[in-house]
Design a protein around this motif. Sequence first.
Motif, PDB file in Angstrom:
ATOM      1  N   LEU A 109      21.634  35.911  62.440  1.00 48.66           N
ATOM      2  CA  LEU A 109      22.264  34.613  62.238  1.00 48.66           C
ATOM      3  C   LEU A 109      21.168  33.558  62.074  1.00 48.66           C
ATOM      4  CD1 LEU A 109      25.209  33.515  62.227  1.00 48.66           C
ATOM      5  CD2 LEU A 109      24.900  32.968  64.651  1.00 48.66           C
ATOM      6  N   TYR A 110      21.361  32.648  61.119  1.00 44.97           N
ATOM      7  CA  TYR A 110      20.386  31.582  60.902  1.00 44.97           C
ATOM      8  C   TYR A 110      21.118  30.303  60.518  1.00 44.97           C
ATOM      9  CZ  TYR A 110      21.029  32.487  55.880  1.00 44.97           C
ATOM     10  OH  TYR A 110      21.556  32.641  54.624  1.00 44.97           O
ATOM     11  N   ALA A 111      20.385  29.207  60.456  1.00 45.34           N
ATOM     12  CA  ALA A 111      20.996  27.904  60.193  1.00 45.34           C
ATOM     13  C   ALA A 111      20.764  27.475  58.748  1.00 45.34           C
ATOM     14  CB  ALA A 111      20.426  26.853  61.142  1.00 45.34           C
ATOM     15  N   ASN A 112      21.763  26.849  58.156  1.00 44.71           N
ATOM     16  CA  ASN A 112      21.597  26.274  56.818  1.00 44.71           C
ATOM     17  C   ASN A 112      20.421  25.298  56.805  1.00 44.71           C
ATOM     18  OD1 ASN A 112      23.736  27.463  55.335  1.00 44.71           O
ATOM     19  ND2 ASN A 112      25.212  26.138  56.366  1.00 44.71           N
ATOM     20  N   GLY A 113      19.655  25.344  55.733  1.00 45.26           N
ATOM     21  CA  GLY A 113      18.496  24.464  55.618  1.00 45.26           C
ATOM     22  C   GLY A 113      17.227  25.045  56.190  1.00 45.26           C
ATOM     23  N   ALA A 114      17.308  26.226  56.776  1.00 45.00           N
ATOM     24  CA  ALA A 114      16.152  26.829  57.437  1.00 45.00           C
ATOM     25  C   ALA A 114      15.047  27.160  56.449  1.00 45.00           C
ATOM     26  CB  ALA A 114      16.577  28.097  58.169  1.00 45.00           C
ATOM     27  N   GLY A 121      12.217  39.801  54.449  1.00 44.46           N
ATOM     28  CA  GLY A 121      13.019  39.634  55.652  1.00 44.46           C
ATOM     29  C   GLY A 121      13.202  38.175  56.006  1.00 44.46           C
ATOM     30  N   ALA A 122      12.104  37.421  56.001  1.00 48.44           N
ATOM     31  CA  ALA A 122      12.177  35.993  56.315  1.00 48.44           C
ATOM     32  C   ALA A 122      13.030  35.252  55.290  1.00 48.44           C
ATOM     33  CB  ALA A 122      10.768  35.400  56.364  1.00 48.44           C
ATOM     34  N   LEU A 123      12.893  35.626  54.027  1.00 48.23           N
ATOM     35  CA  LEU A 123      13.665  34.994  52.965  1.00 48.23           C
ATOM     36  C   LEU A 123      15.159  35.266  53.111  1.00 48.23           C
ATOM     37  CD1 LEU A 123      13.338  33.330  50.375  1.00 48.23           C
ATOM     38  CD2 LEU A 123      13.027  35.478  49.123  1.00 48.23           C
ATOM     39  N   SER A 124      15.496  36.375  53.732  1.00 47.33           N
ATOM     40  CA  SER A 124      16.902  36.704  53.976  1.00 47.33           C
ATOM     41  C   SER A 124      17.544  35.758  54.969  1.00 47.33           C
ATOM     42  CB  SER A 124      17.018  38.142  54.501  1.00 47.33           C
ATOM     43  OG  SER A 124      16.465  39.066  53.592  1.00 47.33           O
ATOM     44  N   LEU A 125      16.723  34.979  55.680  1.00 48.10           N
ATOM     45  CA  LEU A 125      17.213  34.019  56.670  1.00 48.10           C
ATOM     46  C   LEU A 125      17.166  32.596  56.118  1.00 48.10           C
ATOM     47  CD1 LEU A 125      15.353  35.445  59.797  1.00 48.10           C
ATOM     48  CD2 LEU A 125      17.622  36.059  58.929  1.00 48.10           C
ATOM     49  N   MET A 126      17.182  32.476  54.798  1.00 50.01           N
ATOM     50  CA  MET A 126      17.156  31.178  54.145  1.00 50.01           C
ATOM     51  C   MET A 126      18.189  31.170  53.032  1.00 50.01           C
ATOM     52  SD  MET A 126      13.005  30.904  54.094  1.00 50.01           S
ATOM     53  CE  MET A 126      12.961  29.907  52.613  1.00 50.01           C
ATOM     54  N   GLY A 127      19.140  30.249  53.110  1.00 45.41           N
ATOM     55  CA  GLY A 127      20.246  30.264  52.167  1.00 45.41           C
ATOM     56  C   GLY A 127      19.993  29.544  50.864  1.00 45.41           C
ATOM     57  N   PRO A 140      20.743  42.941  54.199  1.00 41.78           N
ATOM     58  CA  PRO A 140      22.176  42.757  54.455  1.00 41.78           C
ATOM     59  C   PRO A 140      22.405  42.243  55.872  1.00 41.78           C
ATOM     60  CG  PRO A 140      21.598  45.051  54.719  1.00 41.78           C
ATOM     61  CD  PRO A 140      20.338  44.350  54.262  1.00 41.78           C
ATOM     62  N   GLU A 141      23.649  41.926  56.169  1.00 41.35           N
ATOM     63  CA  GLU A 141      24.054  41.544  57.538  1.00 41.35           C
ATOM     64  C   GLU A 141      23.374  40.261  58.023  1.00 41.35           C
ATOM     65  OE1 GLU A 141      26.362  43.173  59.152  1.00 41.35           O
ATOM     66  OE2 GLU A 141      26.478  45.070  58.058  1.00 41.35           O
ATOM     67  N   THR A 142      23.082  39.347  57.090  1.00 43.97           N
ATOM     68  CA  THR A 142      22.580  38.028  57.499  1.00 43.97           C
ATOM     69  C   THR A 142      23.639  36.977  57.181  1.00 43.97           C
ATOM     70  OG1 THR A 142      21.513  37.540  55.381  1.00 43.97           O
ATOM     71  CG2 THR A 142      20.209  38.735  57.004  1.00 43.97           C
ATOM     72  N   GLU A 143      23.736  35.966  58.027  1.00 41.52           N
ATOM     73  CA  GLU A 143      24.777  34.961  57.837  1.00 41.52           C
ATOM     74  C   GLU A 143      24.279  33.590  58.264  1.00 41.52           C
ATOM     75  OE1 GLU A 143      29.489  34.427  59.011  1.00 41.52           O
ATOM     76  OE2 GLU A 143      28.573  36.410  58.906  1.00 41.52           O
ATOM     77  N   ALA A 144      24.633  32.571  57.490  1.00 42.08           N
ATOM     78  CA  ALA A 144      24.218  31.204  57.772  1.00 42.08           C
ATOM     79  C   ALA A 144      25.337  30.419  58.432  1.00 42.08           C
ATOM     80  CB  ALA A 144      23.798  30.505  56.487  1.00 42.08           C
ATOM     81  N   ALA A 164      20.199  38.652  66.644  1.00 44.32           N
ATOM     82  CA  ALA A 164      19.427  37.451  66.965  1.00 44.32           C
ATOM     83  C   ALA A 164      19.972  36.237  66.230  1.00 44.32           C
ATOM     84  CB  ALA A 164      17.956  37.648  66.595  1.00 44.32           C
ATOM     85  N   PHE A 165      19.838  35.090  66.881  1.00 43.97           N
ATOM     86  CA  PHE A 165      20.013  33.794  66.244  1.00 43.97           C
ATOM     87  C   PHE A 165      18.612  33.223  66.096  1.00 43.97           C
ATOM     88  CE2 PHE A 165      21.189  29.099  66.931  1.00 43.97           C
ATOM     89  CZ  PHE A 165      21.337  28.884  65.557  1.00 43.97           C
ATOM     90  N   ILE A 166      18.103  33.175  64.860  1.00 41.60           N
ATOM     91  CA  ILE A 166      16.739  32.747  64.574  1.00 41.60           C
ATOM     92  C   ILE A 166      16.802  31.326  64.021  1.00 41.60           C
ATOM     93  CG2 ILE A 166      14.646  33.247  63.259  1.00 41.60           C
ATOM     94  CD1 ILE A 166      15.456  36.188  63.283  1.00 41.60           C
ATOM     95  N   VAL A 167      16.145  30.395  64.700  1.00 45.27           N
ATOM     96  CA  VAL A 167      16.373  28.982  64.398  1.00 45.27           C
ATOM     97  C   VAL A 167      15.127  28.169  64.727  1.00 45.27           C
ATOM     98  CG1 VAL A 167      17.365  28.570  66.688  1.00 45.27           C
ATOM     99  CG2 VAL A 167      17.982  27.047  64.797  1.00 45.27           C
TER     100      VAL A 167
END
Length: 423
Positions: A109-114, A121-127, A140-144, A164-167
Amino acid sequence: MNVRYERCSGSELFTAESRRILDFLSGYCVHNIGHNHPAVISALHEELDQCGPAMVQSHVAERAGELAEKLCQRAGGRLTKVFFGSSGSEGIEAAIKFARAHTGRPGLLYANGAFHGLTCGALSLMGNSFWREGFGPLLPETEAIAFNDVVALERNLASKRFAAFIVEPIQSEAGIRVPTAEYFRAAQALCRRYGTLLVLDEVQTGMYRTGPFLAGQRYGVEPDMVVLAKAMSGGLVPVSATLMTEAIYDSVYGSLRRAIIHTSTFSENGLAMRAALATLEVLEAEKLGPRAIKAGEELRARLHEALQGYEMVNAVRGEGLLLGIEFTAPSSLRLRVPFGAFMRIHPAMFGQIVVMRLFRDSGILTQICGNNFMVLKVAPPLVVTDGQIDEFVSAIHQLVEAAHSSSAFWSEALGLARRAIHI
């Protein structure tokens, strides 16, 4: 802005043409102790002169142990183990793997604007599609979810799908977005309730940039993992650190068979460890954390005073010496027409003209935020002087005044913008 730099010291950069540039970007929060601090250079010379074990790989690296202990002590909470890498992106990759290993869950899980980095992998946590386009499919399995939204966070965590919630404690590239104090306390409680690890990306915010050692300490939270990089070695040697609890560490390195299950070639190398130890000493000996608080409050107040009343300035925000000036579309017709011309050329064009004019006319280096082109990042080295703060405030005030009162500002800027697009 492509000039040849010959010497960099503290907050000042000197070009081959003997021009002096004032750094209010710090290499995106790399140079917390300023450029080429003599104490770190001396430590690196000493390390090289000793001809010691820089990267033997088969022994216990004592300097790495010393640095890990110091980082964990300053981070506090339950963090007792460290994995060293070479960049913030690599630190995020480690956090992803370790969180999945510990929880047995696939979701992230990550936050919009991250902004967490540009490896896959890191790019998967950026929308933001700008960063992702052409590089998929990603993890897969990442969500903002929305940043600073407790309801959205609980709704997702309740599914118990997320490892994890990565923020980021303060979202830097999203426009220096500062959460409420209650948000992270609630986030920690929710993560604990639903078995999700709370991972703080402190790559830009850590190492006393906002005052305390970690920006997350402003909110009284005890994360399960923390990622540090950028300012760790004084800007001289690539290095990152992923701090974690004992339990997470044991989930990855829980047996002799898995002792090398996650490694990195340059992890724990002698130069990086020595530079980071020296950088910590400088940060604390020179009291740069308290300096970040005092100078940051002064700079924020001065900017509020200088820029209030201008219709294109929406806000000045941030903590310590991680600040942002948010511009907005003008409401008056005489400004709306030229501003609209900029937006038709490129959404970032107005911000880049501000950056270029500060550099060309006032000798000040800064940049707009990567995920919010209407926010100018203001992040000088923590050694910035009162006189240099005065210089920056005067320069940005003159520029904003020109944008609001001078037709020549817009005509010249539009000409520059069109020429840049055609190059």
